[in-house]
Design an enzyme around this catalytic site. Structure first.
Site, PDB file in Angstrom:
ATOM      1  N   HIS A 101      39.421  21.457  56.478  1.00 41.24           N
ATOM      2  CA  HIS A 101      40.398  22.012  55.530  1.00 41.24           C
ATOM      3  C   HIS A 101      39.967  21.585  54.130  1.00 41.24           C
ATOM      4  O   HIS A 101      40.470  20.620  53.588  1.00 41.24           O
ATOM      5  CB  HIS A 101      41.814  21.547  55.870  1.00 41.24           C
ATOM      6  CG  HIS A 101      42.507  22.491  56.791  1.00 41.24           C
ATOM      7  ND1 HIS A 101      42.920  23.740  56.385  1.00 41.24           N
ATOM      8  CD2 HIS A 101      42.813  22.397  58.104  1.00 41.24           C
ATOM      9  CE1 HIS A 101      43.467  24.375  57.405  1.00 41.24           C
ATOM     10  NE2 HIS A 101      43.403  23.593  58.464  1.00 41.24           N
ATOM     11  N   TYR A 294      38.845  41.132  47.514  1.00 39.11           N
ATOM     12  CA  TYR A 294      40.276  41.154  47.222  1.00 39.11           C
ATOM     13  C   TYR A 294      40.522  41.717  45.826  1.00 39.11           C
ATOM     14  O   TYR A 294      39.720  41.502  44.919  1.00 39.11           O
ATOM     15  CB  TYR A 294      40.852  39.725  47.260  1.00 39.11           C
ATOM     16  CG  TYR A 294      40.698  39.012  48.576  1.00 39.11           C
ATOM     17  CD1 TYR A 294      40.520  39.710  49.761  1.00 39.11           C
ATOM     18  CD2 TYR A 294      40.745  37.621  48.626  1.00 39.11           C
ATOM     19  CE1 TYR A 294      40.382  39.035  50.962  1.00 39.11           C
ATOM     20  CE2 TYR A 294      40.605  36.945  49.830  1.00 39.11           C
ATOM     21  CZ  TYR A 294      40.419  37.649  50.993  1.00 39.11           C
ATOM     22  OH  TYR A 294      40.280  36.990  52.172  1.00 39.11           O
ATOM     23  N   GLU A 368      48.888  13.679  48.062  1.00 39.39           N
ATOM     24  CA  GLU A 368      49.932  14.275  48.911  1.00 39.39           C
ATOM     25  C   GLU A 368      51.280  14.417  48.205  1.00 39.39           C
ATOM     26  O   GLU A 368      52.192  15.065  48.721  1.00 39.39           O
ATOM     27  CB  GLU A 368      50.056  13.489  50.216  1.00 39.39           C
ATOM     28  CG  GLU A 368      48.881  13.775  51.151  1.00 39.39           C
ATOM     29  CD  GLU A 368      48.908  12.941  52.414  1.00 39.39           C
ATOM     30  OE1 GLU A 368      49.376  11.786  52.356  1.00 39.39           O
ATOM     31  OE2 GLU A 368      48.454  13.439  53.457  1.00 39.39           O
TER      32      GLU A 368
END
Ligand code: NI
Length: 393
Positions: A101, A294, A368
């Protein structure tokens, strides 16, 4: 930041971190997000939120229903990892070889689940759709999700991306065009191979490839209005086998980044002209293959206004970064915005006082705290958008 800590208490923050880390340990690339979907489904069950799995293969869609004739707001997270070998040395590093990730999508899932937890406990007077979408990094999972009807009845959609160019505790946003057209291309050169010492008997594909690389940059510097962003990058060249043979074939692969449809068409047209003229100059066969990417993310004005208002209330004006120019990255959230008004923002994830690796790097990581900010922002934004849309409908 007190209000954020009130909206996302320690217990919820810990739950979100656990989710992010569990997904980070088991990254799954585009359309392989099976365990990820299972984890999302389990979390939604835990929250008592009705949902469907297997949408556009591995997508998950949850819904909080308040009733009919009330606004419906959608929040979207992407689910896929990248084929990158992780080098962060984090205690929750990827356990899957060659997958990571590296774009923060693990965080995006945790953020939308965090918002779902907050909103399910204290529901707004509108419906909320939680979209977990596969394959953002490859062929655009947004398209098939829309075909499956995930936007049916949705009045406004919001999304965001964790980004280390901004610090944790900041949100970056921009009205109008926010990302670029991301077309890919391939140029195949076929010349005539032969002996390195007798070039006059050959048509040198390496020389032609080199000329192509140089001439493509002339489009940017001489043909395109300098006030419009445009980039051509050749990221891949393959030709030849040994030092004493003139190569017969060369392949170039690259990407074109633009933010305006007319500029995009102009670049494509110039590339065609250059390949045709170099082909006739060298008597070589040159094929230009365009692979459309895109479209740009275009933030709708009213939705942008809601996003900016909520960010300023939550984080203060000093931490609401008004981004002056579009970025030339791509994001398939663009497809949702072609159907429904909405706004896409950047969640600051940079850790203060250290060099932050950019997304797609094997060393990418984020603070985080971004999870907490993102969940508080999304939940407050849903409430605010519902309130505003109720008073105008
Ligand atoms: Ni991404």
């Amino acid at each position: 930041m007190n209000s954020i800590k009130k909206i996302v208490n320690e217990e919820l923050y810990e739950w979100m971190k656990e989710i992010r880390r569990a997904i980070h340990r088991h990254p799954e690339v585009a359309y392989k997000e099976e365990k990820t979907a299972e984890l999302i489904s389990n979390a939604l069950n835990e929250l008592g939120i009705k949902h469907k799995t297997g949408i556009a293969r591995t997508g998950v869609v949850g819904k909080l229903t308040a009733g009919q004739n009330v606004p419906t707001i959608a929040l979207r997270a992407d689910m896929d990892a990248l084929p990158v070998a992780e080098e962060t040395n984090l205690p929750f590093s990827s356990q899957v070889q060659g997958a990571m990730h590296a774009c923060g999508h693990d965080g995006h899932i945790a953020i939308v689940l965090g918002a779902a937890a907050i909103l399910s406990k204290n529901p707004p007077e509108g419906n909320v759709v939680f979209i977990f979408q596969p394959a953002e990094e490859t062929e655009g999972g947004a398209g098939p999700m829309i075909e499956q009807g995930v936007l049916n009845g949705v009045d406004m959609i919001f999304g965001g991306h964790i980004e280390t160019h901004h610090l944790a505790g900041e949100i970056g946003l921009k009205p109008g065009v926010h990302t670029a057209y991301t077309d890919a291309f391939e140029i195949r050169v076929t010349g005539k191979g032969g002996h390195a010492a007798r070039p006059h008997e050959t048509i040198d594909a390496v020389l032609i490839a080199a000329q192509l690389v140089m001439d493509l940059q002339i489009i940017i510097s001489r043909n395109i209005d300098p006030l419009h962003p445009a980039v051509i990058t050749v990221g891949y060249i393959k030709a030849g086998t040994v030092n004493n043979v003139i190569a017969e074939r060369a392949v170039l692969k690259g990407t074109i980044r633009t933010t305006d449809e007319l500029i995009r068409l102009q670049v494509i047209d110039r590339i065609k002209k250059i390949t045709t003229s170099i082909s006739s100059l060298h008597d070589a066969d040159i094929q230009f293959i365009l692979k459309p990417g895109y479209p740009p993310v275009i933030n709708e004005e009213r939705a942008y206004g809601f996003a900016k208002h909520v960010s300023e209330e939550l984080l203060g004006k000093e931490n609401t970064i008004l981004i002056p120019f579009p970025g030339l990255g791509g994001e398939d959230f663009a497809y949702y915005l072609q159907e429904t008004p909405g706004c896409f923002v950047r969640f600051g994830g940079g850790i203060k006082g250290r060099e932050n690796a950019p997304s797609h790097s094997p060393r990418f990581d984020f603070d985080e705290e971004a999870l907490r900010v993102g969940a508080a922002y999304f939940s407050e934004l849903v409430r605010y958008a519902v309130k505003k849309l109720r008073t105008t409908e």
